[in-house]
Motif scaffolding. Sequence first.
Motif, PDB file in Angstrom:
ATOM      1  N   ARG A  45       0.831  -1.196   0.000  1.00 40.37           N
ATOM      2  CA  ARG A  45       0.000   0.000   0.000  1.00 40.37           C
ATOM      3  C   ARG A  45       0.869   1.252   0.000  1.00 40.37           C
ATOM      4  NH1 ARG A  45      -5.006   1.344   4.158  1.00 40.37           N
ATOM      5  NH2 ARG A  45      -5.496   3.423   3.350  1.00 40.37           N
ATOM      6  N   VAL A  46       0.489   2.216  -0.854  1.00 36.17           N
ATOM      7  CA  VAL A  46       1.199   3.494  -0.922  1.00 36.17           C
ATOM      8  C   VAL A  46       0.166   4.607  -1.019  1.00 36.17           C
ATOM      9  CG1 VAL A  46       3.232   2.484  -2.050  1.00 36.17           C
ATOM     10  CG2 VAL A  46       1.379   3.440  -3.453  1.00 36.17           C
ATOM     11  N   THR A  47       0.636   5.854  -0.937  1.00 34.44           N
ATOM     12  CA  THR A  47      -0.262   6.991  -1.122  1.00 34.44           C
ATOM     13  C   THR A  47      -0.497   7.219  -2.612  1.00 34.44           C
ATOM     14  OG1 THR A  47       1.529   8.612  -1.263  1.00 34.44           O
ATOM     15  CG2 THR A  47       0.678   8.058   0.948  1.00 34.44           C
ATOM     16  N   TRP A  48      -1.572   7.949  -2.913  1.00 29.74           N
ATOM     17  CA  TRP A  48      -1.835   8.312  -4.306  1.00 29.74           C
ATOM     18  C   TRP A  48      -0.673   9.133  -4.864  1.00 29.74           C
ATOM     19  CZ3 TRP A  48      -4.603   6.729  -8.160  1.00 29.74           C
ATOM     20  CH2 TRP A  48      -5.813   6.073  -7.952  1.00 29.74           C
ATOM     21  N   ASP A  49      -0.152  10.054  -4.095  1.00 33.88           N
ATOM     22  CA  ASP A  49       0.932  10.900  -4.601  1.00 33.88           C
ATOM     23  C   ASP A  49       2.134  10.060  -5.010  1.00 33.88           C
ATOM     24  OD1 ASP A  49      -0.271  13.380  -4.509  1.00 33.88           O
ATOM     25  OD2 ASP A  49       0.383  13.815  -2.462  1.00 33.88           O
ATOM     26  N   SER A  50       2.527   9.125  -4.187  1.00 34.89           N
ATOM     27  CA  SER A  50       3.715   8.340  -4.529  1.00 34.89           C
ATOM     28  C   SER A  50       3.442   7.427  -5.725  1.00 34.89           C
ATOM     29  CB  SER A  50       4.187   7.526  -3.328  1.00 34.89           C
ATOM     30  OG  SER A  50       3.188   6.632  -2.890  1.00 34.89           O
ATOM     31  N   ALA A  51       2.238   6.872  -5.809  1.00 36.91           N
ATOM     32  CA  ALA A  51       1.905   6.008  -6.942  1.00 36.91           C
ATOM     33  C   ALA A  51       1.885   6.808  -8.239  1.00 36.91           C
ATOM     34  CB  ALA A  51       0.561   5.338  -6.716  1.00 36.91           C
TER      35      ALA A  51
END
Length: 885
Positions: free
Chosen positions: A69-75
Amino acid sequence: MAQEVKTTCPYCGVGCGVIAKIEDDGAVTVKGDPDHPANLGRLCSKGSALAETIDLGGRLLYPQVSGERVTWDSALDLVASKFSDAIAEHGADAVAFYVSGQLLTEDYYVANKLMKGFIGSANIDTNSRLCMSSSVAGHRRAFGSDTVPGLYEDIFEADLVILAGSNLAWCHPVIYQRLAAAKAERPDMRIVVIDPRRTMTCDIADMHLAIRPDGDVALFTGLLAHLANGPAIDRAYVESFTNGFDAAMQSACEYSLPEIAEATGLTIAELIQFYELFERTQKSVTCYSQGVNQSMSGTDKVNAIINCHLATGRIGRPGIGPFSLTGQPNAMGGREVGGLANMLAAHMDIENAADRDRVQRFWNAPTIAQKPGLKAVDLFQAVAEGRIKALWIMATNPVVSMPDASAVEAALKTCPFVVVSDMYATTDTAKYAHVLLPSLGWGEKDGTVTNSERRISRQRGYLPAPGEAKADWWQMAQVGERMGFAQAFDYAGPADIFAEHARLSGFENNGSRDFDIGAYSAVTTEDYDTLPPFNWPQPASGHRETTRFFADGKFYHADGKARFVSTALPQTSRINADYPLTLNTGRIRDQWHTMTRTGKSARLSSHLAEPFAELHPRDAADLRIESAGLLEIESPLGKIIVRALVTERQARGNIFVPMHWNDQFAANARVDRLVPPLTDPFSGQPASKNIAVTARPFQAKAYGFAVTQTRPQNLDCPYWALAKADGGYRLEMAFDEVPQDWIGWARAVFGIDASIEPIGYADNSAAQTRLAFFDGDRLLAALYIARKPVAVARNWAISQLSARHEDVRTRFALVAGRPGAGTPDPGATVCSCFNVGINQITAAIRDGCHSVEAIGTNLSAGTNCGSCRAEIRGIIDGCLKVAAE
């Protein structure tokens, strides 16, 4: 207080209006919208079950990178940087998008703008390539544009309706029911079905032409030749509004009637009967779908059909015309925004320098794609060869649906960077994603779709976004911003995108292009929220009430005239000594695409719960394949194992297998792994019909059936097929190695605690085992194993998952696999709308219900979507025949 929202169905191209009702407690029910012109309140079984597919089971709820799981910004930063790096190092053609007719038009628009206008490549193709691109190519060759001339009402007003390569009853059920109603009102209407199989659509047909696979070009070329000297040719129309008639007619007349009969597999008498019927019936509509399109000669088939309508002037007026029945809910919307790799937005041509300049100026784009991009099959081949370094797949499952599916799977394994935007986390394709992006689904997303008659309708969100899921257009706009194009992708919402799409359609148009919805160029968010369904064109100069094309003889080639296209007869047989059977793939009534949505509904899985192959009784006898036994089907590319459905509806030498099953629902049933990557030379559409295969019985050491509350895990056998059922799941199995400990096997597969002891028995001499596990008075799982396919009252056994079992006698009845005295077994499901089984129908027939209407009155079966009416009629006929004997 309950809320009602008008929206549009997300399944086939009929584009039915749906009313979703949301109760105060959040419960959702759906019904057809009586005010929507496409369906007038009707829904098919899939549409009726929409509320059963909106739960969050299996949903992808947050972005993931390499499974974490990651943040939208990092993805999004990662996606933008990987695409930018690939472009900087290898050029714009080193990246690609593969999108879907499941996207809304606004999503499609942003994807095409980003790829073609800002990345500068046309490497964006869509799964619509697999179903409708031959229609696009045929339209463009004949009309100069991808224009569907007519409207649904033409089908119902015609005196002759020809259904070519279309199992309308199962694939476009609402249109089928409206056609059946029209025929009931006007019994003189004639319906002709052209299909190698005798499908359920033939129930209302006056004539079934059991054509040889890929015989359509020959059939309609022969029709054109038959018309040559007859009264049906509209010479004034031909001379004023078309070019190429003499050459096309001369080419058609080179073939004799016996040659046409040989190429089609029809008798001369059948050909003459059909040809004369068309010749004398002015109000004729020819509807065609995947049986025409999914072919190496698909574009020629389309043009052979259109030739006959142009020659007779039967186009553009009420009750007449060629009519392409679209497969997906928004394949048409995708075509409008240039969703195919060889098109530009607003039906402009990527090969046309003026069109490229116009689109680039409108977008104020730094570049524009200069040439067509890679079509679907070529795109995945480029991935396999390492030419595509970054690939973004949206709302589709190519590991299941593409031809040579195993090669597509292998290509994704080796691709340096794969992004998948989807609702679900565990599709066959999602497992190969480096980045998974959670998308909104039906009931959550907002936008428009266009149906087969060019009618634009709204899909409206009425459910909250689950987890961190976002709209597909938002995902792409965010990546566009991060790639340095912030101003071009600064959209406040889908209304902004739709308005821009409308402005582009009218930009420097002046009637020179067919697609024009300029009247909506200034649409506000409030206007968009209340947008009623409408047919295009709707130019800014004023709303058009008449939306048919070509009655005035105006076409979109440079000279304003239509083109006849000479069509040569293709090779129709691909069989040989090693692969002597012809495989045809397609859809079934209650499932959709690769089952990621419909597979969640127990009701939709009750009619046909496992993958199957239809074959003729004599073929089955020759191959020593038993009815309901398992068979292995093999092509040079691979093999699958499915259930045998032996039926005289199938032509000899032919096998039909549905395309829906995938590795989430079956062990070995992805039929597209058998399909070679052969394509139509004009459209690039894969030939998903007419595949040379061989077949043999699959011999197992043991067979099994189970019902279970929990989804089985770690299944390791050559054949299994899983289906959702009320209260849990049903499971069919076949084993090449027999486990020594069935109790331990059941605990591991069904997740049953070691403290729970089963009841049951094992008969080693008969290789038979029956076990049932209970937690208190609730059934956890029941397992039935035998040397032959298991004889169990399956629907009754499934119903026991939801029953209470306080009485020990009901527990032992469950072990026996059949209801006790006084407990009816409904039998195999026929009507999924009302869960009516074959045993209930046959009982009603014995009680005097000898018509479909009587069965409907007695059991309700066939009174909702009507898709099962043909099957009910077949059961009635069979029962009455047996009684008469």
